[in-house]
Design a protein around this motif. Structure first.
Motif, PDB file in Angstrom:
ATOM      1  N   GLU A   1     -22.509   4.949 -13.040  1.00  0.00           N
ATOM      2  CA  GLU A   1     -21.247   4.306 -13.409  1.00  0.00           C
ATOM      3  C   GLU A   1     -20.634   4.967 -14.637  1.00  0.00           C
ATOM      4  OE1 GLU A   1     -21.358  -0.019 -13.668  1.00  0.00           O
ATOM      5  OE2 GLU A   1     -23.148   0.018 -12.399  1.00  0.00           O
ATOM      6  N   GLN A   2     -21.475   5.308 -15.620  1.00  0.00           N
ATOM      7  CA  GLN A   2     -20.976   5.900 -16.868  1.00  0.00           C
ATOM      8  C   GLN A   2     -20.355   7.269 -16.620  1.00  0.00           C
ATOM      9  OE1 GLN A   2     -20.879   4.370 -20.019  1.00  0.00           O
ATOM     10  NE2 GLN A   2     -19.469   6.055 -20.291  1.00  0.00           N
ATOM     11  N   VAL A   3     -21.006   8.094 -15.832  1.00  0.00           N
ATOM     12  CA  VAL A   3     -20.469   9.427 -15.540  1.00  0.00           C
ATOM     13  C   VAL A   3     -19.148   9.299 -14.777  1.00  0.00           C
ATOM     14  CG1 VAL A   3     -20.852  11.558 -14.223  1.00  0.00           C
ATOM     15  CG2 VAL A   3     -22.687  10.614 -15.628  1.00  0.00           C
ATOM     16  N   PHE A   4     -19.111   8.402 -13.785  1.00  0.00           N
ATOM     17  CA  PHE A   4     -17.874   8.207 -13.022  1.00  0.00           C
ATOM     18  C   PHE A   4     -16.757   7.718 -13.936  1.00  0.00           C
ATOM     19  CE2 PHE A   4     -15.071   5.861 -10.070  1.00  0.00           C
ATOM     20  CZ  PHE A   4     -14.750   6.904  -9.219  1.00  0.00           C
ATOM     21  N   SER A   5     -17.059   6.787 -14.818  1.00  0.00           N
ATOM     22  CA  SER A   5     -16.075   6.284 -15.770  1.00  0.00           C
ATOM     23  C   SER A   5     -15.569   7.406 -16.670  1.00  0.00           C
ATOM     24  CB  SER A   5     -16.687   5.163 -16.607  1.00  0.00           C
ATOM     25  OG  SER A   5     -15.775   4.723 -17.587  1.00  0.00           O
ATOM     26  N   ASN A   6     -16.477   8.245 -17.158  1.00  0.00           N
ATOM     27  CA  ASN A   6     -16.082   9.378 -18.002  1.00  0.00           C
ATOM     28  C   ASN A   6     -15.138  10.316 -17.261  1.00  0.00           C
ATOM     29  OD1 ASN A   6     -17.600   8.452 -20.150  1.00  0.00           O
ATOM     30  ND2 ASN A   6     -19.313   9.831 -19.780  1.00  0.00           N
ATOM     31  N   LYS A   7     -15.419  10.546 -15.989  1.00  0.00           N
ATOM     32  CA  LYS A   7     -14.565  11.431 -15.193  1.00  0.00           C
ATOM     33  C   LYS A   7     -13.204  10.782 -14.936  1.00  0.00           C
ATOM     34  CE  LYS A   7     -18.342  14.041 -13.265  1.00  0.00           C
ATOM     35  NZ  LYS A   7     -18.721  14.962 -12.229  1.00  0.00           N
ATOM     36  N   MET A   8     -13.200   9.484 -14.688  1.00  0.00           N
ATOM     37  CA  MET A   8     -11.942   8.778 -14.458  1.00  0.00           C
ATOM     38  C   MET A   8     -11.083   8.741 -15.727  1.00  0.00           C
ATOM     39  SD  MET A   8     -11.638   7.906 -11.291  1.00  0.00           S
ATOM     40  CE  MET A   8     -10.398   6.611 -11.317  1.00  0.00           C
TER      41      MET A   8
ATOM     42  N   ILE B   1      -7.380   8.426  -7.320  1.00  0.00           N
ATOM     43  CA  ILE B   1      -8.629   7.731  -7.008  1.00  0.00           C
ATOM     44  C   ILE B   1      -8.500   6.254  -7.356  1.00  0.00           C
ATOM     45  CG2 ILE B   1     -11.083   7.563  -7.596  1.00  0.00           C
ATOM     46  CD1 ILE B   1     -10.932  10.675  -8.068  1.00  0.00           C
ATOM     47  N   SER B   2      -7.876   5.949  -8.492  1.00  0.00           N
ATOM     48  CA  SER B   2      -7.662   4.549  -8.871  1.00  0.00           C
ATOM     49  C   SER B   2      -6.841   3.817  -7.817  1.00  0.00           C
ATOM     50  CB  SER B   2      -6.948   4.454 -10.219  1.00  0.00           C
ATOM     51  OG  SER B   2      -7.790   4.874 -11.250  1.00  0.00           O
ATOM     52  N   GLY B   3      -5.816   4.481  -7.304  1.00  0.00           N
ATOM     53  CA  GLY B   3      -5.000   3.881  -6.258  1.00  0.00           C
ATOM     54  C   GLY B   3      -5.805   3.595  -5.002  1.00  0.00           C
ATOM     55  N   LEU B   4      -6.679   4.522  -4.627  1.00  0.00           N
ATOM     56  CA  LEU B   4      -7.522   4.317  -3.446  1.00  0.00           C
ATOM     57  C   LEU B   4      -8.532   3.198  -3.681  1.00  0.00           C
ATOM     58  CD1 LEU B   4      -8.062   8.052  -2.486  1.00  0.00           C
ATOM     59  CD2 LEU B   4      -6.751   6.361  -1.184  1.00  0.00           C
ATOM     60  N   ILE B   5      -9.065   3.120  -4.887  1.00  0.00           N
ATOM     61  CA  ILE B   5     -10.003   2.045  -5.229  1.00  0.00           C
ATOM     62  C   ILE B   5      -9.300   0.698  -5.110  1.00  0.00           C
ATOM     63  CG2 ILE B   5     -11.279   0.979  -7.144  1.00  0.00           C
ATOM     64  CD1 ILE B   5     -11.979   3.862  -8.061  1.00  0.00           C
ATOM     65  N   GLU B   6      -8.086   0.622  -5.643  1.00  0.00           N
ATOM     66  CA  GLU B   6      -7.327  -0.629  -5.582  1.00  0.00           C
ATOM     67  C   GLU B   6      -6.999  -1.002  -4.135  1.00  0.00           C
ATOM     68  OE1 GLU B   6      -3.062  -2.284  -7.184  1.00  0.00           O
ATOM     69  OE2 GLU B   6      -4.160  -0.859  -8.433  1.00  0.00           O
TER      70      GLU B   6
ATOM     71  N   GLN C   1       0.831  -1.196   0.000  1.00  0.00           N
ATOM     72  CA  GLN C   1       0.000   0.000   0.000  1.00  0.00           C
ATOM     73  C   GLN C   1       0.870   1.253   0.000  1.00  0.00           C
ATOM     74  OE1 GLN C   1      -2.271  -1.046   3.463  1.00  0.00           O
ATOM     75  NE2 GLN C   1      -4.084  -1.495   2.243  1.00  0.00           N
ATOM     76  N   LYS C   2       1.945   1.254   0.787  1.00  0.00           N
ATOM     77  CA  LYS C   2       2.851   2.400   0.800  1.00  0.00           C
ATOM     78  C   LYS C   2       3.466   2.602  -0.571  1.00  0.00           C
ATOM     79  CE  LYS C   2       4.084   2.235   5.653  1.00  0.00           C
ATOM     80  NZ  LYS C   2       5.118   1.923   6.626  1.00  0.00           N
ATOM     81  N   ARG C   3       3.876   1.504  -1.211  1.00  0.00           N
ATOM     82  CA  ARG C   3       4.457   1.591  -2.545  1.00  0.00           C
ATOM     83  C   ARG C   3       3.440   2.147  -3.529  1.00  0.00           C
ATOM     84  NH1 ARG C   3       4.327  -1.473  -6.819  1.00  0.00           N
ATOM     85  NH2 ARG C   3       3.345  -3.218  -5.786  1.00  0.00           N
ATOM     86  N   LEU C   4       2.208   1.688  -3.436  1.00  0.00           N
ATOM     87  CA  LEU C   4       1.149   2.149  -4.324  1.00  0.00           C
ATOM     88  C   LEU C   4       0.927   3.644  -4.167  1.00  0.00           C
ATOM     89  CD1 LEU C   4      -1.153   1.498  -6.312  1.00  0.00           C
ATOM     90  CD2 LEU C   4      -2.597   1.104  -4.336  1.00  0.00           C
ATOM     91  N   VAL C   5       0.877   4.105  -2.939  1.00  0.00           N
ATOM     92  CA  VAL C   5       0.635   5.518  -2.683  1.00  0.00           C
ATOM     93  C   VAL C   5       1.753   6.365  -3.266  1.00  0.00           C
ATOM     94  CG1 VAL C   5       0.492   7.269  -0.871  1.00  0.00           C
ATOM     95  CG2 VAL C   5      -0.800   5.152  -0.656  1.00  0.00           C
ATOM     96  N   THR C   6       2.997   5.937  -3.133  1.00  0.00           N
ATOM     97  CA  THR C   6       4.105   6.742  -3.632  1.00  0.00           C
ATOM     98  C   THR C   6       4.244   6.677  -5.146  1.00  0.00           C
ATOM     99  OG1 THR C   6       5.686   4.952  -3.268  1.00  0.00           O
ATOM    100  CG2 THR C   6       5.416   6.543  -1.490  1.00  0.00           C
ATOM    101  N   LEU C   7       3.704   5.646  -5.793  1.00  0.00           N
ATOM    102  CA  LEU C   7       3.816   5.529  -7.238  1.00  0.00           C
ATOM    103  C   LEU C   7       2.671   6.186  -7.993  1.00  0.00           C
ATOM    104  CD1 LEU C   7       5.070   1.842  -7.622  1.00  0.00           C
ATOM    105  CD2 LEU C   7       6.390   3.952  -7.805  1.00  0.00           C
TER     106      LEU C   7
ATOM    107  N   ASP D   1     -18.831   0.460  -7.475  1.00  0.00           N
ATOM    108  CA  ASP D   1     -19.137   0.570  -6.045  1.00  0.00           C
ATOM    109  C   ASP D   1     -18.954   2.004  -5.566  1.00  0.00           C
ATOM    110  OD1 ASP D   1     -19.527  -2.225  -5.959  1.00  0.00           O
ATOM    111  OD2 ASP D   1     -17.403  -2.566  -5.501  1.00  0.00           O
ATOM    112  N   VAL D   2     -17.874   2.621  -6.024  1.00  0.00           N
ATOM    113  CA  VAL D   2     -17.596   4.011  -5.638  1.00  0.00           C
ATOM    114  C   VAL D   2     -18.662   4.925  -6.221  1.00  0.00           C
ATOM    115  CG1 VAL D   2     -15.934   5.905  -5.771  1.00  0.00           C
ATOM    116  CG2 VAL D   2     -15.124   3.561  -5.467  1.00  0.00           C
ATOM    117  N   ALA D   3     -18.978   4.731  -7.500  1.00  0.00           N
ATOM    118  CA  ALA D   3     -19.996   5.561  -8.155  1.00  0.00           C
ATOM    119  C   ALA D   3     -21.313   5.488  -7.391  1.00  0.00           C
ATOM    120  CB  ALA D   3     -20.186   5.122  -9.603  1.00  0.00           C
TER     121      ALA D   3
END
Length: 94
Positions: free
Chosen positions: A42-49, A20-25, A5-11, A33-35
């Motif tokens: 889901e579509q709007v969240f995907s468009n924003k991502m 946001i993708s890192g937090l989801i992972e 998790q520390k490695r993920l946060v720093t990368l 689920d987040v949407a």
């Protein structure tokens, strides 16, 4: 937080979608689920991502509340995803 998790946060990148993708992972959840949790389709969240639409201030607040992080982190203004409550004495500059 474990080593992965520390490695993920720093990368993570400095753009909101990568953070946001890192937090989801880290939470082992799905974009849908987040949407659902933040009241977005889901579509709007995907468009924003995917950068097709921008996140609004309301979106950032909902995401920060969901992930228990700060809006500043999501926007790339701070490095750490979890806020630190460190009160300072009066008159001490940060």
């Amino acid at each position: 937080m474990n080593a992965n998790q520390k490695r993920l946060v720093t990368l993570e990148g400095d753009n909101p979608a990568s953070r946001i993708s890192g937090l989801i992972e880290m939470r082992h959840c799905l974009q849908k689920d987040v949407a659902l949790a933040i009241g977005m389709s889901e579509q709007v969240f995907s468009n924003k991502m995917n950068g097709l639409r921008s996140f609004s201030a309301k979106d950032y607040k909902a995401l920060a509340d969901f992930f228990n992080t700060s809006v500043d982190y999501l926007m790339g203004r701070t490095r750490g995803p979890w806020p630190v409550d460190a009160p300072q004495a009066e008159g001490v500059a940060s």
